[in-house]
Design a protein around this motif. Structure first.
Motif, PDB file in Angstrom:
ATOM      1  N   ALA A 116       0.861  -1.175   0.000  1.00 43.48           N
ATOM      2  CA  ALA A 116       0.000   0.000   0.000  1.00 43.48           C
ATOM      3  C   ALA A 116       0.902   1.231   0.000  1.00 43.48           C
ATOM      4  CB  ALA A 116      -0.915   0.009   1.221  1.00 43.48           C
ATOM      5  N   GLU A 117       0.471   2.268  -0.639  1.00 48.27           N
ATOM      6  CA  GLU A 117       1.280   3.477  -0.728  1.00 48.27           C
ATOM      7  C   GLU A 117       1.322   4.238   0.599  1.00 48.27           C
ATOM      8  OE1 GLU A 117       1.145   7.567  -3.263  1.00 48.27           O
ATOM      9  OE2 GLU A 117       0.739   5.709  -4.355  1.00 48.27           O
ATOM     10  N   ARG A 118       0.218   4.261   1.329  1.00 46.56           N
ATOM     11  CA  ARG A 118       0.153   5.058   2.558  1.00 46.56           C
ATOM     12  C   ARG A 118       0.014   4.221   3.830  1.00 46.56           C
ATOM     13  NH1 ARG A 118       1.565  10.020   2.273  1.00 46.56           N
ATOM     14  NH2 ARG A 118       0.247  10.497   4.022  1.00 46.56           N
ATOM     15  N   SER A 119      -0.931   3.301   3.884  1.00 45.72           N
ATOM     16  CA  SER A 119      -1.123   2.529   5.113  1.00 45.72           C
ATOM     17  C   SER A 119      -1.873   1.233   4.834  1.00 45.72           C
ATOM     18  CB  SER A 119      -1.893   3.355   6.146  1.00 45.72           C
ATOM     19  OG  SER A 119      -3.215   3.570   5.699  1.00 45.72           O
ATOM     20  N   ILE A 120      -1.766   0.327   5.810  1.00 44.99           N
ATOM     21  CA  ILE A 120      -2.504  -0.931   5.783  1.00 44.99           C
ATOM     22  C   ILE A 120      -3.151  -1.094   7.148  1.00 44.99           C
ATOM     23  CG2 ILE A 120      -2.313  -3.454   5.712  1.00 44.99           C
ATOM     24  CD1 ILE A 120      -0.005  -3.141   3.773  1.00 44.99           C
ATOM     25  N   ALA A 121      -4.399  -1.499   7.170  1.00 44.19           N
ATOM     26  CA  ALA A 121      -5.095  -1.740   8.435  1.00 44.19           C
ATOM     27  C   ALA A 121      -5.828  -3.069   8.352  1.00 44.19           C
ATOM     28  CB  ALA A 121      -6.075  -0.615   8.730  1.00 44.19           C
ATOM     29  N   ILE A 122      -5.682  -3.858   9.405  1.00 40.69           N
ATOM     30  CA  ILE A 122      -6.427  -5.105   9.554  1.00 40.69           C
ATOM     31  C   ILE A 122      -7.246  -4.937  10.819  1.00 40.69           C
ATOM     32  CG2 ILE A 122      -6.278  -7.597   9.908  1.00 40.69           C
ATOM     33  CD1 ILE A 122      -3.506  -7.478   8.538  1.00 40.69           C
ATOM     34  N   GLU A 123      -8.550  -5.095  10.694  1.00 41.67           N
ATOM     35  CA  GLU A 123      -9.431  -4.854  11.833  1.00 41.67           C
ATOM     36  C   GLU A 123     -10.368  -6.025  12.070  1.00 41.67           C
ATOM     37  OE1 GLU A 123     -11.511  -1.263  10.848  1.00 41.67           O
ATOM     38  OE2 GLU A 123      -9.706  -0.042  10.946  1.00 41.67           O
ATOM     39  N   VAL A 124     -10.571  -6.339  13.336  1.00 41.48           N
ATOM     40  CA  VAL A 124     -11.571  -7.300  13.772  1.00 41.48           C
ATOM     41  C   VAL A 124     -12.238  -6.693  15.005  1.00 41.48           C
ATOM     42  CG1 VAL A 124     -10.355  -9.329  12.905  1.00 41.48           C
ATOM     43  CG2 VAL A 124      -9.940  -8.555  15.232  1.00 41.48           C
ATOM     44  N   GLY A 126     -12.713  -5.789  18.480  1.00 40.49           N
ATOM     45  CA  GLY A 126     -11.842  -5.873  19.646  1.00 40.49           C
ATOM     46  C   GLY A 126     -10.364  -5.706  19.371  1.00 40.49           C
ATOM     47  N   GLY A 127      -9.962  -5.529  18.106  1.00 40.97           N
ATOM     48  CA  GLY A 127      -8.541  -5.372  17.852  1.00 40.97           C
ATOM     49  C   GLY A 127      -8.238  -4.889  16.452  1.00 40.97           C
ATOM     50  N   SER A 128      -7.023  -4.360  16.293  1.00 35.88           N
ATOM     51  CA  SER A 128      -6.602  -3.905  14.971  1.00 35.88           C
ATOM     52  C   SER A 128      -5.081  -3.862  14.882  1.00 35.88           C
ATOM     53  CB  SER A 128      -7.177  -2.515  14.663  1.00 35.88           C
ATOM     54  OG  SER A 128      -6.608  -1.545  15.520  1.00 35.88           O
ATOM     55  N   LEU A 129      -4.592  -3.924  13.660  1.00 38.81           N
ATOM     56  CA  LEU A 129      -3.179  -3.769  13.355  1.00 38.81           C
ATOM     57  C   LEU A 129      -3.100  -2.724  12.257  1.00 38.81           C
ATOM     58  CD1 LEU A 129      -0.142  -4.595  13.219  1.00 38.81           C
ATOM     59  CD2 LEU A 129      -0.838  -6.359  11.593  1.00 38.81           C
ATOM     60  N   THR A 130      -2.366  -1.638  12.503  1.00 40.13           N
ATOM     61  CA  THR A 130      -2.239  -0.568  11.525  1.00 40.13           C
ATOM     62  C   THR A 130      -0.766  -0.297  11.277  1.00 40.13           C
ATOM     63  OG1 THR A 130      -4.263   0.434  12.385  1.00 40.13           O
ATOM     64  CG2 THR A 130      -2.902   1.808  10.968  1.00 40.13           C
ATOM     65  N   MET A 131      -0.407  -0.194   9.991  1.00 42.99           N
ATOM     66  CA  MET A 131       0.963   0.150   9.614  1.00 42.99           C
ATOM     67  C   MET A 131       0.903   1.373   8.709  1.00 42.99           C
ATOM     68  SD  MET A 131       2.446  -3.659   8.855  1.00 42.99           S
ATOM     69  CE  MET A 131       0.927  -4.335   8.227  1.00 42.99           C
ATOM     70  N   ARG A 138       0.926   0.109  14.939  1.00 47.87           N
ATOM     71  CA  ARG A 138       0.085   0.145  16.132  1.00 47.87           C
ATOM     72  C   ARG A 138      -0.734  -1.131  16.179  1.00 47.87           C
ATOM     73  NH1 ARG A 138      -1.842   4.070  19.722  1.00 47.87           N
ATOM     74  NH2 ARG A 138      -3.891   3.620  20.580  1.00 47.87           N
ATOM     75  N   ILE A 139      -0.567  -1.865  17.269  1.00 52.57           N
ATOM     76  CA  ILE A 139      -1.369  -3.054  17.528  1.00 52.57           C
ATOM     77  C   ILE A 139      -2.267  -2.696  18.694  1.00 52.57           C
ATOM     78  CG2 ILE A 139      -1.359  -5.483  18.168  1.00 52.57           C
ATOM     79  CD1 ILE A 139       1.531  -5.595  17.051  1.00 52.57           C
ATOM     80  N   GLU A 140      -3.555  -2.822  18.484  1.00 53.99           N
ATOM     81  CA  GLU A 140      -4.500  -2.396  19.511  1.00 53.99           C
ATOM     82  C   GLU A 140      -5.534  -3.488  19.739  1.00 53.99           C
ATOM     83  OE1 GLU A 140      -7.293   1.507  20.387  1.00 53.99           O
ATOM     84  OE2 GLU A 140      -6.066   1.422  18.592  1.00 53.99           O
TER      85      GLU A 140
END
Length: 162
Positions: A116-124, A126-131, A138-140
């Protein structure tokens, strides 16, 4: 040569290039750079037997699909229409990336790369991973927030933090 009544040279050319009834496979070799006036964008397509025909996109066919087929050499499906030869779609030779009946989308590969040019986010729930492109990760989760805006190194076979 005498002019045939009720036809124009362009309509005679279109009829001469007719493919006949049914579906016809072909490969797009060239696309016009832009539509001229009110005429739709046209494509030069090589059909079985080596013949080159001019075709336009049929109703509902995305120009991006035609471009992709041209780039990758994928087979398109042509139909004869009263207005001329049209691209009706593409011949699919691989499964579509879509969730199954239970909602599971499985990607299987020896190597998987996502860019991805700017960011990647994986969300479920109760939680997420953002780069982010600046190197921020950020792992939340409901019970964890790990914000890595600077260097974080953990070298261990086992880490326990009470």
């Amino acid at each position: 040569m005498a002019k045939t009544r009720g036809t124009t040279p362009s309509s005679r050319r279109a009829r001469a290039a007719a493919l006949g009834p049914g579906l016809h496979p072909g490969r797009i070799e060239l696309a016009s750079t832009k539509a001229e006036g009110d005429e739709p964008r046209s494509f030069r397509v090589r059909v079985q037997g080596g013949k080159l025909v001019s075709a336009t996109l049929g109703p509902g066919v995305s120009p991006a699909l035609a471009e992709e087929c041209m780039r990758e050499g994928r087979t398109v499906v042509l139909v004869d229409d009263p207005s001329g030869i049209q691209i009706a779609g593409a011949l699919q030779t691989a499964p579509t990336l879509a969730p199954d009946a239970q909602g599971t989308l499985a990607l299987e590969a020896k190597h998987l790369r996502v860019r991805a040019e700017r960011s990647i986010a994986i969300e479920v729930p109760g939680g997420s991973l953002t780069m982010e492109h600046e190197g921020l990760v950020r792992i939340e989760g409901d019970k964890l927030v790990l914000d890595m805006a600077a260097l974080v190194r953990i070298f261990s076979a086992r880490v326990e933090i009470p």
